[in-house]
Design a protein around this motif. Structure first.
Motif, PDB file in Angstrom:
ATOM      1  N   ASP A  38      -9.669 -10.733  -4.924  1.00 25.56           N
ATOM      2  CA  ASP A  38      -9.937 -10.591  -3.498  1.00 25.56           C
ATOM      3  C   ASP A  38     -10.277  -9.137  -3.179  1.00 25.56           C
ATOM      4  N   PRO A  39     -11.283  -8.896  -2.333  1.00 17.88           N
ATOM      5  CA  PRO A  39     -11.615  -7.517  -1.960  1.00 17.88           C
ATOM      6  C   PRO A  39     -10.419  -6.834  -1.298  1.00 17.88           C
ATOM      7  N   LEU A  40     -10.335  -5.520  -1.478  1.00 19.31           N
ATOM      8  CA  LEU A  40      -9.324  -4.745  -0.786  1.00 19.31           C
ATOM      9  C   LEU A  40      -9.715  -4.600   0.676  1.00 19.31           C
ATOM     10  N   LEU A  41      -8.764  -4.752   1.561  1.00 16.56           N
ATOM     11  CA  LEU A  41      -8.989  -4.514   2.985  1.00 16.56           C
ATOM     12  C   LEU A  41      -8.284  -3.221   3.341  1.00 16.56           C
ATOM     13  N   LEU A  42      -9.079  -2.175   3.572  1.00 14.97           N
ATOM     14  CA  LEU A  42      -8.520  -0.865   3.892  1.00 14.97           C
ATOM     15  C   LEU A  42      -8.195  -0.783   5.374  1.00 14.97           C
ATOM     16  N   ALA A  43      -7.066  -0.133   5.677  1.00 13.02           N
ATOM     17  CA  ALA A  43      -6.648   0.021   7.065  1.00 13.02           C
ATOM     18  C   ALA A  43      -6.058   1.408   7.288  1.00 13.02           C
ATOM     19  N   LEU A  44      -6.022   1.814   8.534  1.00 15.14           N
ATOM     20  CA  LEU A  44      -5.278   2.998   8.944  1.00 15.14           C
ATOM     21  C   LEU A  44      -3.939   2.532   9.483  1.00 15.14           C
ATOM     22  N   TRP A  45      -2.848   3.089   8.937  1.00 21.33           N
ATOM     23  CA  TRP A  45      -1.484   2.735   9.331  1.00 21.33           C
ATOM     24  C   TRP A  45      -0.837   3.947   9.984  1.00 21.33           C
ATOM     25  N   TRP A  46      -0.067   3.725  11.049  1.00 26.40           N
ATOM     26  CA  TRP A  46       0.566   4.850  11.735  1.00 26.40           C
ATOM     27  C   TRP A  46       1.930   4.456  12.289  1.00 26.40           C
ATOM     28  N   HIS A  47       2.713   5.467  12.586  1.00 23.02           N
ATOM     29  CA  HIS A  47       4.044   5.248  13.151  1.00 23.02           C
ATOM     30  C   HIS A  47       3.902   4.804  14.611  1.00 23.02           C
ATOM     31  N   PRO A  48       4.759   3.899  15.084  1.00 21.35           N
ATOM     32  CA  PRO A  48       4.664   3.419  16.473  1.00 21.35           C
ATOM     33  C   PRO A  48       4.721   4.530  17.514  1.00 21.35           C
ATOM     34  N   GLN A  49       5.286   5.693  17.150  1.00 20.68           N
ATOM     35  CA  GLN A  49       5.402   6.777  18.132  1.00 20.68           C
ATOM     36  C   GLN A  49       4.038   7.305  18.587  1.00 20.68           C
ATOM     37  N   PHE A  50       2.983   7.052  17.809  1.00 19.74           N
ATOM     38  CA  PHE A  50       1.657   7.552  18.155  1.00 19.74           C
ATOM     39  C   PHE A  50       0.825   6.530  18.932  1.00 19.74           C
ATOM     40  N   GLY A  51       1.398   5.377  19.225  1.00 20.56           N
ATOM     41  CA  GLY A  51       0.630   4.289  19.823  1.00 20.56           C
ATOM     42  C   GLY A  51      -0.116   4.651  21.087  1.00 20.56           C
ATOM     43  N   ALA A  79       4.571  13.047  -0.988  1.00 22.26           N
ATOM     44  CA  ALA A  79       5.364  13.441  -2.148  1.00 22.26           C
ATOM     45  C   ALA A  79       5.926  12.189  -2.807  1.00 22.26           C
ATOM     46  N   VAL A  80       6.260  12.302  -4.094  1.00 18.23           N
ATOM     47  CA  VAL A  80       6.808  11.170  -4.832  1.00 18.23           C
ATOM     48  C   VAL A  80       8.045  10.630  -4.124  1.00 18.23           C
ATOM     49  N   GLY A  81       8.077   9.320  -3.904  1.00 18.16           N
ATOM     50  CA  GLY A  81       9.227   8.694  -3.269  1.00 18.16           C
ATOM     51  C   GLY A  81       9.097   8.556  -1.769  1.00 18.16           C
ATOM     52  N   GLN A  82       8.066   9.180  -1.162  1.00 17.81           N
ATOM     53  CA  GLN A  82       7.910   9.103   0.285  1.00 17.81           C
ATOM     54  C   GLN A  82       7.143   7.880   0.742  1.00 17.81           C
ATOM     55  N   ALA A  83       6.195   7.402  -0.063  1.00 19.29           N
ATOM     56  CA  ALA A  83       5.251   6.393   0.383  1.00 19.29           C
ATOM     57  C   ALA A  83       5.942   5.119   0.850  1.00 19.29           C
ATOM     58  N   GLU A  84       5.265   4.462   1.784  1.00 16.94           N
ATOM     59  CA  GLU A  84       5.649   3.133   2.267  1.00 16.94           C
ATOM     60  C   GLU A  84       6.976   3.122   3.009  1.00 16.94           C
ATOM     61  N   THR A  85       7.344   4.209   3.654  1.00 16.50           N
ATOM     62  CA  THR A  85       8.535   4.230   4.482  1.00 16.50           C
ATOM     63  C   THR A  85       8.154   4.631   5.889  1.00 16.50           C
ATOM     64  N   LEU A  86       8.892   4.104   6.864  1.00 16.71           N
ATOM     65  CA  LEU A  86       8.615   4.417   8.262  1.00 16.71           C
ATOM     66  C   LEU A  86       8.856   5.895   8.540  1.00 16.71           C
ATOM     67  N   ASP A  87       9.871   6.465   7.900  1.00 14.57           N
ATOM     68  CA  ASP A  87      10.146   7.892   8.096  1.00 14.57           C
ATOM     69  C   ASP A  87       8.983   8.744   7.599  1.00 14.57           C
ATOM     70  N   ALA A  88       8.356   8.332   6.493  1.00 17.52           N
ATOM     71  CA  ALA A  88       7.217   9.089   5.975  1.00 17.52           C
ATOM     72  C   ALA A  88       6.051   9.037   6.952  1.00 17.52           C
ATOM     73  N   LEU A  89       5.826   7.886   7.566  1.00 19.34           N
ATOM     74  CA  LEU A  89       4.748   7.758   8.541  1.00 19.34           C
ATOM     75  C   LEU A  89       4.968   8.659   9.747  1.00 19.34           C
ATOM     76  N   ARG A  90       6.221   8.960  10.051  1.00 23.68           N
ATOM     77  CA  ARG A  90       6.528   9.810  11.193  1.00 23.68           C
ATOM     78  C   ARG A  90       6.003  11.232  11.006  1.00 23.68           C
ATOM     79  N   THR A  91       5.808  11.655   9.741  1.00 26.91           N
ATOM     80  CA  THR A  91       5.441  13.040   9.457  1.00 26.91           C
ATOM     81  C   THR A  91       3.936  13.273   9.396  1.00 26.91           C
ATOM     82  N   VAL A  92       3.128  12.206   9.521  1.00 21.96           N
ATOM     83  CA  VAL A  92       1.669  12.347   9.462  1.00 21.96           C
ATOM     84  C   VAL A  92       1.055  11.534  10.594  1.00 21.96           C
TER      85      VAL A  92
END
Length: 311
Positions: free
Chosen positions: A277-290, A138-151
């Motif tokens: 420079d080419p884009l380097l795509l990655a999968l990012w996740w919350h540390p809780q899923f490590g 949702a708008v305003g959620q991106a790029e926050t650690l709390d947002a990563l916790r929900t996916v």
């Protein structure tokens, strides 16, 4: 530790009730979805209305609608329900041959259409009952650690997240796209062409300090001293060719998406005269899923399918 005060008089079942009621805007349809009786779901709606001090579902003419608060609550309820499901299905043992777990990934439309589609095809070919759901923040959620916790993870290029666990997947080369009949462009693009031609830009968030509509590639052009004239803004990379074809417009896209269009004769794919420079795509996740076994499987699958893609 989070203060549990506001939650003492609630239970997790209400979260499922709330999400279903707001999604279907109907007690009867929500009850069918949840496999419950209508009186049970009606009682849950009354309790939710008391809790929020809001009607949540109201009549809008002849149809049911959501109040402004309910509209805000729906994506939050969906994310929270998914997070709760992941919390209670996380285990140290995971067997993709029998697991019915749902993994939720957030990505832009282009990454869903390429990496996401490849992941779904790989899961299907293996016969695994695992389910994958793709969506956007949702708008305003991106790029926050709390947002990563929900996916379970976010497919995004480097630059959007920092100090977050990730695994690199693939690179994407930038190219320019023009109509094959564009007489303003000769055999090769020049810096003057980039400044003079009208641009098709893709809406998106390329960083915490960038305008909402400005993609990373155009920011790099500005840094190189070229001020692109934005004529059209769209919200999907996949529709960009439609807004270039038959016009004198130009766009920057990923090479993998436009190789076929370039071969069709309607569009030309050209090298950008400014080094990008080419884009380097990655999968990012919350540390809780490590250490979650299912998540480790997901990371391995994504790394495998993305490594064989041309994006």
């Amino acid at each position: 530790m989070t203060d549990a005060g506001p939650l003492r008089n609630l239970n997790l079942n209400l979260m499922a009730h709330l999400e279903a009621l707001l999604a279907f805007r109907s007690v009867s349809r929500a009850a069918d979805h949840l496999g419950l009786s209508q009186p049970t779901v009606s009682a849950a709606l009354r309790r939710l209305r008391r809790h929020f001090g809001d009607e949540l579902i109201v009549r809008d003419g002849s149809r049911p609608g959501l109040t402004p608060l309910a509209t805000e609550l729906l994506p939050l309820a969906t994310a929270a329900l998914g997070a709760a499901e992941r919390l209670f299905t996380s285990t140290t043992v995971f067997d993709p041959r029998t697991s019915t777990r749902e993994f939720r990934l957030v990505a832009g439309d282009y990454w869903i259409a390429t990496v996401g589609a490849a992941l779904a095809a790989s899961v299907a070919s293996s016969g695994s009952p695992v389910r994958v759901r793709f969506g956007r923040f949702a708008v305003g959620q991106a790029e926050t650690l709390d947002a990563l916790r929900t996916v379970d993870g976010v497919l995004a290029p480097h630059g959007d997240f920092r100090e977050v666990p990730h695994v690199d997947l693939c690179t994407a080369e930038w190219v320019c796209l023009v109509d094959s009949g564009n007489t303003r462009v000769e055999k090769e693009l020049t810096r003057d062409d980039l400044a003079a031609l009208p641009w098709v830009a893709v809406a998106g968030h390329s960083g915490p300090n960038a305008p909402l509509w400005e993609p990373l590639a155009l920011r790099r052009l500005r840094q190189a001293g070229i001020e692109p004239h934005i004529a059209v803004v769209v919200d999907s990379y996949l529709v960009v060719p439609r807004f270039v074809e038959g016009t004198d417009r130009i766009a920057i896209v990923h090479r993998g998406m436009l190789d076929r269009s370039g071969e069709s004769g309607r569009l030309r794919v050209l090298r950008c005269p400014v080094d990008l420079d080419p884009l380097l795509l990655a999968l990012w996740w919350h540390p809780q899923f490590g250490e979650d076994a299912g998540h480790r499987w997901l990371r391995k699958e994504l790394t495998s399918v993305a490594g064989g893609l041309s994006v």
